[in-house]
Design an enzyme around this catalytic site. Sequence first.
Site, mmCIF file in Angstrom:
data_model
loop_
_atom_site.group_PDB
_atom_site.id
_atom_site.type_symbol
_atom_site.label_atom_id
_atom_site.label_comp_id
_atom_site.label_asym_id
_atom_site.label_seq_id
_atom_site.Cartn_x
_atom_site.Cartn_y
_atom_site.Cartn_z
ATOM 1 N N GLY A 7 48.835 71.989 25.334
ATOM 2 C CA GLY A 7 48.757 71.343 26.637
ATOM 3 C C GLY A 7 49.962 70.444 26.824
ATOM 4 N N SER A 11 47.593 65.534 28.587
ATOM 5 C CA SER A 11 46.641 66.509 29.127
ATOM 6 C C SER A 11 45.220 66.330 28.620
ATOM 7 C CB SER A 11 47.106 67.927 28.790
ATOM 8 O OG SER A 11 47.060 68.141 27.390
ATOM 9 N N LYS A 13 44.631 66.984 25.236
ATOM 10 C CA LYS A 13 44.528 67.923 24.117
ATOM 11 C C LYS A 13 44.112 67.230 22.819
ATOM 12 C CE LYS A 13 49.507 67.931 23.393
ATOM 13 N NZ LYS A 13 49.838 67.063 24.522
ATOM 14 N N THR A 34 51.993 63.895 11.834
ATOM 15 C CA THR A 34 53.361 64.375 11.682
ATOM 16 C C THR A 34 54.395 63.521 12.416
ATOM 17 O OG1 THR A 34 53.206 65.865 13.567
ATOM 18 C CG2 THR A 34 52.538 66.748 11.416
ATOM 19 N N HIS A 49 46.568 56.835 18.856
ATOM 20 C CA HIS A 49 45.839 57.915 18.188
ATOM 21 C C HIS A 49 44.921 57.377 17.091
ATOM 22 C CE1 HIS A 49 47.424 61.723 19.893
ATOM 23 N NE2 HIS A 49 48.316 60.873 20.370
ATOM 24 N N ARG A 50 45.348 56.335 16.390
ATOM 25 C CA ARG A 50 44.476 55.729 15.371
ATOM 26 C C ARG A 50 43.214 55.166 16.019
ATOM 27 N NH1 ARG A 50 49.182 52.827 11.947
ATOM 28 N NH2 ARG A 50 49.628 54.588 10.581
ATOM 29 N N ARG A 53 40.757 57.878 16.843
ATOM 30 C CA ARG A 53 40.070 58.429 15.662
ATOM 31 C C ARG A 53 39.139 57.436 14.998
ATOM 32 N NH1 ARG A 53 45.258 59.692 14.379
ATOM 33 N NH2 ARG A 53 45.265 58.420 12.509
ATOM 34 N N GLU A 62 49.824 61.496 5.948
ATOM 35 C CA GLU A 62 51.099 61.557 6.663
ATOM 36 C C GLU A 62 51.946 62.660 6.055
ATOM 37 O OE1 GLU A 62 52.781 57.632 6.559
ATOM 38 O OE2 GLU A 62 51.116 56.801 7.722
#
Length: 178
Positions: A7, A11, A13, A34, A49-50, A53, A62
Amino acid sequence: MLTLVTGGSGSGKSAFAEDKVLSYGEAERIYIATMHPFDGESHKRIERHRKMRAGKGFETVECYTGLKKVVLPKGCVVLLECMSNLVANEMFEERGAHEQTVQEIMAGVENLLQQAAHVVIVTNEIFSDAVTFDREMDTYLKYLGKINQEIAGKADEVTEVVYGIPVQHKSVKSQGYE
């Protein structure tokens, strides 16, 4: 089982991919990060992002290059985010695969599939711009496109997330499995 999620930027994703991993039950969850934290913007994205999650039971590994060397708990569920970062790292970092990027990353994907029960890979849809790029960017797009095609060919499911809406391009159901 292999799932490819693609995406555009923003988006949805990543959220879709996390939900996909959670749908596989209580297996050990591994998040392969990554994105190399190299500037303020990358640090902000990593932190976002952390937070997404948090509380979902992911252990973060990592991996900026050398995906084929990653050792995982047998039968775990893996979320690799994101393929476009991994391709750039392999192409441009000193310890990267450079001209062997496609082969090295595909060997890494095979490594994950041999160890995990389920692998979910997030990639970016960056191929719709009608822009002329320099040689390095053209090579990057060529490598990422080839890797995305190879993964999609192997995948049990391919989903594109558009404005938060998942669009199935390939699924276990469409292949006659359930």
